[in-house]
Motif scaffolding. Structure first.
Motif, short mmCIF file in Angstrom:
data_model
loop_
_atom_site.label_atom_id
_atom_site.label_comp_id
_atom_site.label_asym_id
_atom_site.label_seq_id
_atom_site.Cartn_x
_atom_site.Cartn_y
_atom_site.Cartn_z
N SER A 263 -6.71 28.82 8.09
CA SER A 263 -5.43 29.60 8.58
C SER A 263 -5.90 30.36 9.62
CB SER A 263 -4.73 30.11 7.64
OG SER A 263 -4.44 29.37 6.57
N ARG A 264 -7.17 31.31 9.73
CA ARG A 264 -7.31 31.90 10.59
C ARG A 264 -7.69 31.32 12.03
NH1 ARG A 264 -12.45 34.25 12.74
NH2 ARG A 264 -13.68 32.89 11.77
N ILE A 265 -8.48 30.14 11.90
CA ILE A 265 -8.85 29.59 12.96
C ILE A 265 -7.60 29.04 13.68
CG2 ILE A 265 -9.77 27.51 14.09
CD1 ILE A 265 -12.21 28.06 11.82
N ASN B 10 -13.86 20.82 11.06
CA ASN B 10 -13.71 19.65 11.78
C ASN B 10 -12.69 18.58 11.82
OD1 ASN B 10 -16.38 19.86 12.98
ND2 ASN B 10 -17.30 18.56 11.37
N ALA B 11 -11.89 18.57 10.56
CA ALA B 11 -10.67 17.68 10.27
C ALA B 11 -9.69 18.44 11.37
CB ALA B 11 -10.26 17.73 8.85
N LEU B 12 -9.68 20.06 11.09
CA LEU B 12 -8.66 20.67 11.83
C LEU B 12 -8.81 20.59 13.39
CD1 LEU B 12 -6.32 23.11 11.60
CD2 LEU B 12 -8.26 24.52 12.04
N GLN B 13 -9.96 20.71 13.88
CA GLN B 13 -10.44 20.33 15.26
C GLN B 13 -9.77 19.07 15.70
OE1 GLN B 13 -14.26 21.18 16.72
NE2 GLN B 13 -13.44 21.50 18.94
N GLY B 14 -10.23 18.03 14.87
CA GLY B 14 -9.84 16.69 15.19
C GLY B 14 -8.37 16.47 15.25
N ALA C 260 -6.10 18.87 16.01
CA ALA C 260 -5.55 19.81 17.06
C ALA C 260 -5.89 19.22 18.52
CB ALA C 260 -6.34 21.08 17.12
N ILE C 261 -6.83 18.28 18.47
CA ILE C 261 -6.99 17.37 19.89
C ILE C 261 -5.80 16.36 19.82
CG2 ILE C 261 -8.07 15.64 20.78
CD1 ILE C 261 -10.64 16.62 19.68
N LEU C 262 -5.20 15.87 18.89
CA LEU C 262 -3.91 15.09 18.84
C LEU C 262 -2.78 15.95 19.16
CD1 LEU C 262 -4.83 12.50 16.05
CD2 LEU C 262 -5.33 12.25 18.43
N THR C 263 -2.54 16.88 18.38
CA THR C 263 -1.16 17.49 18.22
C THR C 263 -1.43 19.00 18.10
OG1 THR C 263 0.82 17.72 17.32
CG2 THR C 263 -1.01 16.73 16.01
N ARG C 264 -0.55 19.86 18.48
CA ARG C 264 -0.54 21.31 18.32
C ARG C 264 0.27 21.45 16.89
NH1 ARG C 264 -4.37 22.96 21.14
NH2 ARG C 264 -3.40 24.97 21.12
N GLU C 265 0.97 20.77 16.62
CA GLU C 265 1.86 20.81 15.38
C GLU C 265 1.28 19.95 14.28
OE1 GLU C 265 5.89 20.67 15.89
OE2 GLU C 265 5.85 22.37 17.30
N ILE C 266 0.37 20.38 13.29
CA ILE C 266 -0.41 19.66 12.60
C ILE C 266 0.32 19.31 11.28
CG2 ILE C 266 -2.47 19.40 11.26
CD1 ILE C 266 -3.62 21.03 13.84
N ASP C 267 0.53 18.15 10.64
CA ASP C 267 0.89 17.70 9.20
C ASP C 267 0.08 16.88 8.67
OD1 ASP C 267 1.28 15.34 10.38
OD2 ASP C 267 3.30 15.42 10.52
N GLU C 268 0.23 16.64 7.55
CA GLU C 268 -0.69 16.09 6.53
C GLU C 268 -1.09 14.71 7.08
OE1 GLU C 268 2.93 15.43 3.47
OE2 GLU C 268 0.88 14.89 2.76
N SER C 269 -0.16 13.95 7.80
CA SER C 269 -0.38 12.63 8.05
C SER C 269 -1.40 12.44 9.00
CB SER C 269 0.69 11.57 8.37
OG SER C 269 1.21 12.39 9.63
N THR C 270 -1.62 13.76 10.18
CA THR C 270 -2.21 13.78 11.09
C THR C 270 -3.96 13.77 10.77
OG1 THR C 270 -0.74 15.09 12.13
CG2 THR C 270 -3.04 14.94 13.32
N ILE C 271 -4.04 14.90 9.52
CA ILE C 271 -5.37 15.01 8.84
C ILE C 271 -5.81 13.87 8.33
CG2 ILE C 271 -6.26 16.35 6.95
CD1 ILE C 271 -5.70 18.12 9.31
N TYR C 272 -4.88 13.22 7.30
CA TYR C 272 -5.37 11.98 6.91
C TYR C 272 -5.91 10.89 7.76
CZ TYR C 272 -3.89 13.76 2.16
OH TYR C 272 -3.80 14.63 1.29
N ALA C 273 -5.26 10.80 9.04
CA ALA C 273 -5.51 9.82 10.02
C ALA C 273 -6.70 10.22 10.72
CB ALA C 273 -4.41 9.64 11.14
N ILE C 274 -6.91 11.49 11.06
CA ILE C 274 -7.96 11.77 11.84
C ILE C 274 -9.35 11.79 11.10
CG2 ILE C 274 -8.20 14.16 11.36
CD1 ILE C 274 -8.49 12.72 14.81
N THR C 275 -9.23 11.94 9.62
CA THR C 275 -10.31 11.78 8.85
C THR C 275 -10.77 10.59 8.31
OG1 THR C 275 -9.16 12.62 7.03
CG2 THR C 275 -10.29 14.44 8.30
#
Lengths: 356, 444
Positions: free
Chosen positions: A206-208, A237-241, A243-258
């Motif tokens: 959250s801080r980052i 790493n999951a967060l940065q990955g 963030a490259i795709l979108t500024r608004e991060i939801d769970e599906s982005t996280i599962y997809a990027i990882t």
């Protein structure tokens, strides 16, 4: 942002939000550049500089801070799994001990690069016996992955640690302290770093996210915690990955990027297999492997984690975990993942039938 | 400054515990002549071996020349350093120089090639006292053991550690509760250096220590493995059980040994069979893990044995004491047996011009039968010691007696060669074999 340089100067700015590291130099070559700000790897950019900024290891941090206050330090042995803050703690400790000149008196060596006895007799001894610089009373040698040192090399280290104790302190880090020989353990204060709890991961992520101006949903935070498994490096790493795709991060982005399946998808797969429906389970499996691009070993890992928590009869649970283990072993031996994964589903169905 | 160095004992009388070892060292130094055998100080880490050697040198007014594993110890190197100093006098006028070979059981097979042989040679020629230090007496080369005198250092009792910790606390102006001191002394497991280190690590930046303060420094390892085994036999949530196993510092192969050692607590033969099946399956995963260096497999070992045995126990609990694996004791013993056997085989191999494997595979039964028939003669011929003879006879007391008698006889023969000769006609065969040069024994 994509910066294109001609003769070293900025000429164009394309596709905002996508960091690209290449710049064309005056001689026409492309140079990879790490730019402070946008394009550094976040685990470096946001690595805590001070002990007080380390999250999730409060007891240890308090002790290390008191070493800094009193100006004395025993030899230390940090144990714990990956991404829990061992290296961060060692570097932050050195920064606080020496201030701006920390790099003069601190040296980091990775024991897994050179693990033989010669590295101790030459490089380590050489560093340890020269006097500290800039008025410091001792230097610090940080030996990362010390459990990779051979037993002979560890034996060579033990008297070095004592004979040069007036000029040098050792910080050793390892995953398992049982791989460090007793005589060395006897010379160190041992600190055990635990896997980070969900709160610590959420706090740091959250801080980052706040500093980067990202919107991260609660579900996305849960997903990061699930993916990270107590490893902060993996979380960031999951967060940065994402963030490259979108500024608004939801769970599906996280599962997809990882490349991770959602926990409910894993549950579906297990439900179908244990319920005896091989065809449907096999379809789900193929979807996950082929359409979602999830690696077989990652899928095994997730099935294992789900099974451990699943509420089923104990004998069946052991049999299913054993099947996963067998599959993992066969894959590591080079067997075909398509065939082995389908065989695993078949074995699930058979085991469930036996215990039904 | 590091407290383990700051408070390292400077004089022999400051050494905690191991009074008989210290006395033995002092008497050796007091009576030292060129013919004296060097000492080997052996024992676990942190019991005072190196400190005692330095303290002895200090008390005797000797200089110390130390060679340890952090120095390269090839033959030329050892000869250069220890060899020249062992044959020459001292520059500073100290009466003698004590040559200290630390970590003598850690001579590296390749980097220190020829080191063990060089030490034996230097021992033979030395004009200066030599002390060797080792953790594992049986890890020493056989020639080294033969040429030296062992001095055993035992692990320290908590009651020997606590007073020393109190002295240090007083000197440093730290007030430390009895509970904290007792906890540290107990945790150290007989290792004084570890105890001092724990105290140091806990006390930096504080002037008051309670039991709570010292506990962050080192986690109580033994109690968690006990807890894990206990939890295994009560019914526990699977995820909790695995979480507990991550808290245990030991690797799955150690946990496996503990579980196996306590399977007898399972209530009936059926559950025991189930327990063994799970442990054996886990054992396969552990084997694969090490064979392939693929550590992911560890978790299957852990899960299969913990969940499997937990289910087999069915919440029955443990009635009786949780014991450390008895296999360790046995392994310790068998390691020693193995070392003796290897040394003996190598010796016989040279004497009989037969490869060691052939001796082991084809001659051992025959030899055992032959030795049984006339042990005393074989003791003389092969120069067996009691341990070696016992390999054949499997009777410790009898072996010891035979070897002792043989030694007595040999001494008597040395003193009175004339008398011995008279007695000989009764045993003509033996006389013949005795005249044979070594290596061409008629025994084979």
């Amino acid at each position: 942002m994509l910066y294109i340089y001609a003769s070293g100067s900025l000429i164009a700015d394309h596709s905002p939000g996508r960091p690209v590291f290449d710049a064309i130099m005056s001689d026409g070559n492309i140079k990879t550049e790490r730019m402070e700000g946008d394009h550094t790897i976040w685990i470096e950019k946001y690595r805590p500089r001070r002990l007080g900024d380390i999250v999730g290891q409060d007891d240890i941090v308090v002790r290390l801070q008191s070493y800094v206050e009193s100006g004395s330090l025993p030899h230390l042995l940090f144990t714990g799994s990956a991404g829990v803050g061992k290296t961060t703690a060692a570097v932050a400790l050195a920064r606080e001990f020496y201030g701006d000149t920390w790099q003069m008196n601190f040296r980091e060596m990775n024991a897994s690069d050179e693990r033989g006895i010669d590295v101790v007799r030459n490089q380590i001894k050489q560093f340890a016996r020269t006097s500290p610089l800039g008025g410091a009373s001792f230097k610090i040698l940080f030996l990362d992955e010390a459990d990779a040192l051979t037993t002979d090399a560890q034996a060579a280290l033990r008297r070095t640690m004592e004979n040069y104790a007036h000029t040098c302190r050792f910080i050793l880090s390892c995953n398992y302290s049982s791989k460090i020989i007793d005589p060395i353990q006897s010379r160190c204060a041992i600190y055990r770093f635990r896997p980070l709890g969900p709160e610590a991961v959420v706090e740091e992520v959250s801080r980052i996210a706040g500093l980067e101006g990202l919107a991260v949903s609660q579900e996305a935070l849960d997903a990061i915690v699930y993916v990270a498994q107590g490893d902060m490096r993996r979380a960031i790493n999951a967060l940065q990955g994402a963030a490259i795709l979108t500024r608004e991060i939801d769970e599906s982005t996280i599962y997809a990027i990882t490349s991770t399946a959602r926990p409910d998808e894993i549950d579906d797969l297990l439900d179908l297999a244990i319920g005896g429906d091989f065809d449907a389970a096999e379809r789900t499996l193929r979807h996950l492997l082929q359409h979602r691009g999830i690696a077989p070993t990652e899928l095994l890992n997730q099935c294992y984690r789900a099974l451990v928590r699943r509420d089923i009869e104990g004998g069946l649970k052991v049999a299913l975990i054993d099947s996963i283990g067998e599959t993992d072993f066969r894959l590591s031996e080079g067997a075909s993942s398509d065939i082995q994964m389908e065989a695993l589903i078949a074995r699930f169905v058979l085991c469930a039938g036996k215990y039904a | 400054m590091d407290w383990t160095e700051k408070y390292r004992p400077r004089r022999l009388q400051e050494i905690a515990g191991n009074a008989s070892a210290v006395r033995q060292m002092y008497e050796w130094a007091r009576d030292w002549t060129r013919g004296s055998k060097p000492l080997v100080l052996y024992g676990k880490p942190g019991v005072g071996k190196t400190s005692s050697a330095y303290a002895l040198a200090h008390d005797m007014g000797w200089e110390v020349i130390e060679l340890n594993a952090s120095d390269q110890r090839t033959r030329p190197m050892i000869e250069k350093i220890a060899g020249s100093s062992s044959r020459t006098g001292s520059l500073t006028g100290a009466s003698r120089k004590l040559i200290l070979l630390d970590e003598a059981d850690n001579l590296h097979a390749h980097a220190d090639r020829g080191g063990a042989k060089a030490i034996v040679d230097i021992i033979g020629e030395s004009m200066q006292p030599i002390i060797l230090i080792a953790n594992d007496y049986y890890g020493l080369a056989r020639e080294l053991k033969a040429a030296t005198e062992p001095v055993q250092f035992r692990a320290l009792q908590a009651r020997q550690i606590v007073p020393r910790l109190k002295q240090i606390c007083a000197a440093e102006g730290v007030v430390c509760s009895e509970e904290a001191l007792a906890w540290i002394a107990d945790q150290a497991g007989g290792d004084m250096r570890s105890a001092v280190n724990m105290l140091f690590a806990a006390a930096i930046g504080r002037n008051r220590l309670t039991g709570e303060d010292v506990r962050t420094v080192r986690k109580d390892e033994r109690s968690t493995i006990f807890e894990l085994v206990a939890a295994l036999f009560k019914s526990r949530d699977d995820a909790d059980l695995l979480a507990l196993s991550y808290e245990v510092e030991d690797t799955p192969d150690t946990v496996e040994q503990w579980i196996e050692g306590n399977l007898e607590h399972l209530p009936d033969p059926v559950s025991r069979a189930r327990g063994y099946a799970c442990v054996s399956r886990a054992d396969e995963y552990i084997g694969h893990t090490y064979r392939r260096q693929y550590y992911t497999l560890w978790r299957y070992a852990t899960a299969v044995m913990l969940l499997g045995v937990s289910r087999a126990a069915g919440g029955h609990g443990i009635h009786g004491r949780i014991m450390p694996p008895s296999r360790w004791q046995k392994m310790g013993r068998s390691k020693r047996q193995k070392a003796i056997r290897t040394a003996l085989t190598n010796k016989l191999s040279i004497m009989t011009h037969t490869p060691p494997e052939t001796l082991r595979e084809e001659f051992f039964t025959l030899l055992t039968l032959l030795v049984e028939r006339d042990p005393a003669r074989y003791v003389r011929e092969l120069q067996l010691d009691a341990d070696e003879l016992n390999l054949f006879l499997q009777d410790r007391a009898r072996s010891a007696k035979i070897v002792k008698d043989a030694a007595k006889e040999a001494k008597a023969a040395e003193k009175k060669p004339a008398k011995k000769r008279k007695a000989n006609p009764e045993e003509p065969a033996e006389e013949e074999t005795r005249q044979n040069p070594r290596g061409q024994s008629t025994l084979f």
